[in-house]
Design a protein around this motif. Structure first.
Motif, mmCIF file in Angstrom:
data_model
loop_
_atom_site.group_PDB
_atom_site.id
_atom_site.type_symbol
_atom_site.label_atom_id
_atom_site.label_comp_id
_atom_site.label_asym_id
_atom_site.label_seq_id
_atom_site.Cartn_x
_atom_site.Cartn_y
_atom_site.Cartn_z
ATOM 1 N N UNK A 70 0.831 -1.215 0.000
ATOM 2 C CA UNK A 70 0.000 0.000 0.000
ATOM 3 C C UNK A 70 0.861 1.259 0.000
ATOM 4 N N UNK A 71 1.988 1.233 0.690
ATOM 5 C CA UNK A 71 2.862 2.404 0.725
ATOM 6 C C UNK A 71 3.396 2.721 -0.671
ATOM 7 N N UNK A 72 3.586 1.703 -1.499
ATOM 8 C CA UNK A 72 4.033 1.930 -2.872
ATOM 9 C C UNK A 72 2.893 2.362 -3.793
ATOM 10 N N UNK A 73 1.672 1.841 -3.558
ATOM 11 C CA UNK A 73 0.568 2.076 -4.478
ATOM 12 C C UNK A 73 -0.261 3.326 -4.172
ATOM 13 N N UNK A 74 -0.483 3.630 -2.908
ATOM 14 C CA UNK A 74 -1.378 4.728 -2.537
ATOM 15 C C UNK A 74 -0.934 6.078 -3.097
ATOM 16 N N UNK A 75 0.341 6.406 -3.129
ATOM 17 C CA UNK A 75 0.704 7.720 -3.685
ATOM 18 C C UNK A 75 0.291 7.921 -5.140
ATOM 19 N N UNK A 88 -9.004 15.780 -8.516
ATOM 20 C CA UNK A 88 -7.813 16.386 -7.922
ATOM 21 C C UNK A 88 -6.601 15.512 -8.185
ATOM 22 N N UNK A 89 -5.422 16.077 -8.174
ATOM 23 C CA UNK A 89 -4.225 15.272 -8.480
ATOM 24 C C UNK A 89 -3.895 14.306 -7.337
ATOM 25 N N UNK A 90 -3.131 13.278 -7.664
ATOM 26 C CA UNK A 90 -2.724 12.283 -6.662
ATOM 27 C C UNK A 90 -1.632 12.866 -5.771
ATOM 28 N N UNK A 91 -1.318 12.106 -4.724
ATOM 29 C CA UNK A 91 -0.252 12.541 -3.813
ATOM 30 C C UNK A 91 1.079 12.648 -4.542
ATOM 31 N N UNK A 92 1.322 11.718 -5.456
ATOM 32 C CA UNK A 92 2.588 11.718 -6.190
ATOM 33 C C UNK A 92 2.726 12.952 -7.075
ATOM 34 N N UNK A 93 1.616 13.456 -7.618
ATOM 35 C CA UNK A 93 1.660 14.638 -8.472
ATOM 36 C C UNK A 93 1.844 15.914 -7.667
ATOM 37 N N UNK A 94 1.287 15.940 -6.461
ATOM 38 C CA UNK A 94 1.373 17.174 -5.677
ATOM 39 C C UNK A 94 2.679 17.294 -4.903
ATOM 40 N N UNK A 95 3.203 16.201 -4.411
ATOM 41 C CA UNK A 95 4.397 16.310 -3.569
ATOM 42 C C UNK A 95 5.571 15.486 -4.064
ATOM 43 N N UNK A 96 5.422 14.796 -5.138
ATOM 44 C CA UNK A 96 6.493 13.927 -5.611
ATOM 45 C C UNK A 96 6.291 12.528 -5.069
ATOM 46 N N UNK A 97 6.645 11.523 -5.889
ATOM 47 C CA UNK A 97 6.358 10.142 -5.509
ATOM 48 C C UNK A 97 7.094 9.726 -4.245
ATOM 49 N N UNK A 98 8.394 9.995 -4.139
ATOM 50 C CA UNK A 98 9.162 9.506 -3.004
ATOM 51 C C UNK A 98 8.795 10.219 -1.715
ATOM 52 N N UNK A 99 8.402 11.484 -1.800
ATOM 53 C CA UNK A 99 7.935 12.171 -0.595
ATOM 54 C C UNK A 99 6.594 11.597 -0.140
ATOM 55 N N UNK A 148 7.301 8.248 1.383
ATOM 56 C CA UNK A 148 7.863 8.418 2.726
ATOM 57 C C UNK A 148 6.783 8.783 3.735
ATOM 58 N N UNK A 149 5.855 9.639 3.340
ATOM 59 C CA UNK A 149 4.776 10.007 4.268
ATOM 60 C C UNK A 149 3.878 8.814 4.568
ATOM 61 N N UNK A 150 3.619 7.963 3.565
ATOM 62 C CA UNK A 150 2.805 6.767 3.807
ATOM 63 C C UNK A 150 3.538 5.782 4.723
ATOM 64 N N UNK A 151 4.849 5.644 4.539
ATOM 65 C CA UNK A 151 5.633 4.762 5.409
ATOM 66 C C UNK A 151 5.601 5.272 6.840
ATOM 67 N N UNK A 152 5.669 6.580 7.019
ATOM 68 C CA UNK A 152 5.609 7.149 8.372
ATOM 69 C C UNK A 152 4.253 6.867 9.006
ATOM 70 N N UNK A 153 3.190 7.071 8.235
ATOM 71 C CA UNK A 153 1.836 6.815 8.769
ATOM 72 C C UNK A 153 1.681 5.341 9.145
ATOM 73 N N UNK A 154 2.113 4.460 8.263
ATOM 74 C CA UNK A 154 1.971 3.028 8.549
ATOM 75 C C UNK A 154 2.880 2.582 9.685
#
Length: 118
Positions: free
Chosen positions: A38-43, A51-62, A65-71
């Motif tokens: 999920x950390x790889x797919x959700x962004x 609205x744009x995805x998380x990867x489009x607004x903040x960059x995929x790796x950021x 990283x935020x999903x890994x922190x949440x999980x």
């Protein structure tokens, strides 16, 4: 005599359940691969309303990283709550076994007293 056999069967079932429960503690580790995936797919999943995805607004790796922190913050809670649930089930079974022990003593005492009366 019938009550003693019934108590024996119930005690055997409870002891089998008690023997299986410690192995179920490891089931708490099954969400880890799912959360990594999920950390790889959700962004990359687009948001509602165009609205744009998380990867489009903040960059995929950021976003990753935020999903890994949440999980990583939620995973210890999930593991702890599962282990706590299994421990409570084990304690309940141990209490039931103690009650059965006292019921057995009462049944044996009643049986021996009825045998002495005859």
């Amino acid at each position: 005599m019938n009550t003693l056999l019934k108590l024996d069967r119930e005690e055997k079932q409870l002891r089998e359940q008690l023997a299986k429960l410690p192995r179920t503690k490891w089931n708490a580790l099954f969400p880890i691969p799912f959360l990594v995936l999920c950390a790889f797919l959700i962004p990359g999943i687009p948001s509602k309303g165009g609205r744009p995805s998380m990867a489009e607004t903040m960059g995929y790796w950021e976003a990753f990283t935020s999903m890994v922190i949440v999980f990583s913050l939620t995973l210890p809670f999930i593991i702890y709550s599962h282990i706590q649930k299994v421990n409570e089930e084990m304690m309940d079974i141990e209490r039931k076994l103690l009650r059965l022990k006292y019921k057995r003593k009462e049944a044996e005492a009643a049986q021996s007293s009825s045998a002495q009366d005859k």
